[in-house]
Design a protein around this motif. Sequence first.
Motif, PDB file in Angstrom:
ATOM      1  N   ILE A  74     -49.006  -3.141  66.306  1.00 58.16           N
ATOM      2  CA  ILE A  74     -50.278  -3.706  65.589  1.00 58.16           C
ATOM      3  C   ILE A  74     -50.736  -4.792  66.238  1.00 58.16           C
ATOM      4  N   GLU A 101     -61.668   7.362  48.036  1.00 59.93           N
ATOM      5  CA  GLU A 101     -62.549   8.515  47.601  1.00 59.93           C
ATOM      6  C   GLU A 101     -62.029   9.819  47.946  1.00 59.93           C
ATOM      7  N   LEU A 102     -60.895   9.699  48.569  1.00 56.53           N
ATOM      8  CA  LEU A 102     -60.438  11.123  49.041  1.00 56.53           C
ATOM      9  C   LEU A 102     -58.977  11.394  48.103  1.00 56.53           C
ATOM     10  N   LEU A 110     -54.399  12.740  56.600  1.00 58.10           N
ATOM     11  CA  LEU A 110     -54.984  11.831  57.531  1.00 58.10           C
ATOM     12  C   LEU A 110     -53.674  10.556  57.761  1.00 58.10           C
ATOM     13  N   MET A 113     -51.396  12.075  60.510  1.00 59.75           N
ATOM     14  CA  MET A 113     -52.001  12.348  61.669  1.00 59.75           C
ATOM     15  C   MET A 113     -51.904  10.724  62.191  1.00 59.75           C
TER      16      MET A 113
ATOM     17  N   TYR B  12     -55.811  12.089  69.763  1.00 62.58           N
ATOM     18  CA  TYR B  12     -56.481  11.465  68.472  1.00 62.58           C
ATOM     19  C   TYR B  12     -57.654  12.331  67.967  1.00 62.58           C
ATOM     20  N   LYS B  14     -57.900  15.324  67.086  1.00 63.39           N
ATOM     21  CA  LYS B  14     -57.786  15.981  65.572  1.00 63.39           C
ATOM     22  C   LYS B  14     -57.989  14.987  64.528  1.00 63.39           C
ATOM     23  N   TYR B  15     -57.305  13.805  64.693  1.00 61.23           N
ATOM     24  CA  TYR B  15     -57.430  12.860  63.743  1.00 61.23           C
ATOM     25  C   TYR B  15     -59.035  12.422  63.650  1.00 61.23           C
ATOM     26  N   GLU B  18     -60.676  15.345  61.776  1.00 58.49           N
ATOM     27  CA  GLU B  18     -60.277  15.221  60.310  1.00 58.49           C
ATOM     28  C   GLU B  18     -60.830  14.074  59.480  1.00 58.49           C
ATOM     29  N   ALA B  19     -60.680  12.896  60.063  1.00 62.19           N
ATOM     30  CA  ALA B  19     -61.181  11.534  59.498  1.00 62.19           C
ATOM     31  C   ALA B  19     -62.797  11.831  59.107  1.00 62.19           C
ATOM     32  N   ALA B  22     -63.354  14.280  56.280  1.00 56.89           N
ATOM     33  CA  ALA B  22     -62.988  13.356  55.133  1.00 56.89           C
ATOM     34  C   ALA B  22     -64.017  12.286  54.638  1.00 56.89           C
ATOM     35  N   SER B  23     -64.518  11.448  55.671  1.00 59.50           N
ATOM     36  CA  SER B  23     -65.639  10.625  55.331  1.00 59.50           C
ATOM     37  C   SER B  23     -66.843  11.063  54.871  1.00 59.50           C
ATOM     38  N   MET B  25     -67.040  14.167  53.195  1.00 56.72           N
ATOM     39  CA  MET B  25     -66.546  14.554  52.249  1.00 56.72           C
ATOM     40  C   MET B  25     -66.632  13.367  50.828  1.00 56.72           C
ATOM     41  N   ALA B  26     -66.137  12.336  51.392  1.00 62.23           N
ATOM     42  CA  ALA B  26     -66.133  11.123  50.755  1.00 62.23           C
ATOM     43  C   ALA B  26     -67.316  10.519  49.989  1.00 62.23           C
ATOM     44  N   ILE B  95     -56.226   0.583  57.465  1.00 61.92           N
ATOM     45  CA  ILE B  95     -55.531   1.442  58.547  1.00 61.92           C
ATOM     46  C   ILE B  95     -55.164   0.351  59.688  1.00 61.92           C
ATOM     47  N   VAL B  99     -51.103   0.496  61.188  1.00 56.78           N
ATOM     48  CA  VAL B  99     -50.461   1.300  62.262  1.00 56.78           C
ATOM     49  C   VAL B  99     -51.522   1.062  63.339  1.00 56.78           C
ATOM     50  N   TYR B 100     -50.963   1.430  64.464  1.00 54.22           N
ATOM     51  CA  TYR B 100     -51.792   1.309  65.858  1.00 54.22           C
ATOM     52  C   TYR B 100     -52.454   2.683  65.790  1.00 54.22           C
ATOM     53  N   LEU B 101     -54.018   2.588  66.267  1.00 48.97           N
ATOM     54  CA  LEU B 101     -54.601   3.360  66.833  1.00 48.97           C
ATOM     55  C   LEU B 101     -55.568   2.889  67.803  1.00 48.97           C
TER      56      LEU B 101
END
Lengths: 242, 261
Positions: A74, A101-102, A110, A113, B12, B14-15, B18-19, B22-23, B25-26, B95, B99-101
């Motif tokens: 990180i 919100e989820l 999430l 993943m 990444y 798929k992430y 999905e993300a 999700a946003s 929907m949120a 995030i 975690v690393y992304l």
Amino acid sequence: MGEIALEVKDLYITYNSMKTYSVKKNILKLKGSDKTRIEAVKGVSFALEKGKILGIVGKNGSGKSTMLKSIAGIFAPDSGSVDLHGHSISLMSIGVGFNNELSGRENIALSGMLLGFSKEEIEKKTQEIIEFSELGKFIDAPVRTYSSGMHSKLAFSITAILETDIILVDEVLSVGDAKFKKKSYAKMKELISDEDRTVVIVSHNMETLRSLCDIILWINDGDMVMYGPKEEVLPKYEEYMS
Amino acid sequence: MLSKFIRDTKKYFKYTVEASKASLMAEVANSYLNWVWWILQPICFTFIYAIVFGLVFNTKEEYFIPFIVIGVSMWDFFNNMMKNSVKIIRTNKSIVSKVYLPKFVLVFVRLGVNGFKMMISFLIAVVAMIIMGVTVSWRIVLVLPILLILVLFNFAFSCFLMHFGVYVADLQNIVDIVLKLVFYATGIFYSVSRRIPAPWGKILTYCNPMAYLIDAMRDVMLYQKLPNMWMMLIWFVISLALSYLGIVLVYKNENSYVKSI
């Protein structure tokens, strides 16, 4: 020596205490001359064998958590290197950021993943995570409605059930109520004692360190003081601290 | 660098999907009308703009309703991307610090979210075109390269804003002001190339990628005109080059972002 799982070489991490700069400040002061660099970690090196449990000790602010974050990828080290030898790694702290919100269930997907698991793997484990977290029907409610205890229970469950090869633990051996504390401690122990799993724990709790760890790394103000078997390091550390 | 980028993008992907879902929907999770807002909101805005600019200011453009919808949807996409990107690391602090992304994945997610909304607006534009009886020619296929340039260009700028947004605290204020200026120079409610006297109208259109892209989109969708293809090529090359620089910049610095927030 067995197979090395984690190798840290001459790790240096510094950061500016002046966090961001504002244009106004800079124009007035002519290029941030008041930047003070904080050296959080100064030249730490060690190699950890697969399956071993390393405890990191040191007083508050000695760079333990910074180092952990850097091992997790990180934080970028200023110099030196961290080699995971191809192992997967996760930092077990208070959860991979949740989207408030989820629902808890969507957040599991999430977070999983982000930790590098495939959708199928996560789906397989989701039920187990929900059961372990004891959230019951709340799992389908938005995370913002959770109490802080529920929040940390879910966070712990995700990282504990979605196991990685190397686990980094930052002083979170106890979350939730008394019952969950006991359960999570037992789970931690189970995870840690897995022969194939390499673990790095940062803790101030002597009891935890003595019972769980094999090797201890003692750092003080970013400097490596001692690195060796717990029988050698812990007594000296306790002597120093008292 | 490029191969790493492609590898990370795949890893990444798929992430990202999905993300983004999700946003989206949120955003609507707490409203009664839920996803209906995605359609209702652009329709309502279009009516407001049509009344204000069409009736009050008496702006005259052929096919005024789809003319506005196209402009507004592309502008909103750009506007949201820029505003999101400046503070994207801070918004995703939870995030990023755990975690690393690869940080450009965060930009991808915003591209997904804002792109989806833009597509819905485009559907409304298409419906308006059908109602008004707009005829289209083969030039409609140019919609695709125009969208591609739009996405590339936004990605590149977002990377730069994401990077500097971490270090320069005032950038958000500056971006807000610049966006306001660019908004009026882009011609959402009027055509810059036709309204501003020559040669300035053309110059302003060609030098401002958003103005050019919106103008080109209107040409191919509404007026069966061929946009200036040289400009399209130039902006494509510039966007591609900037994207590359953006990726390099972000890869080099991304792991230091956490230290600053």
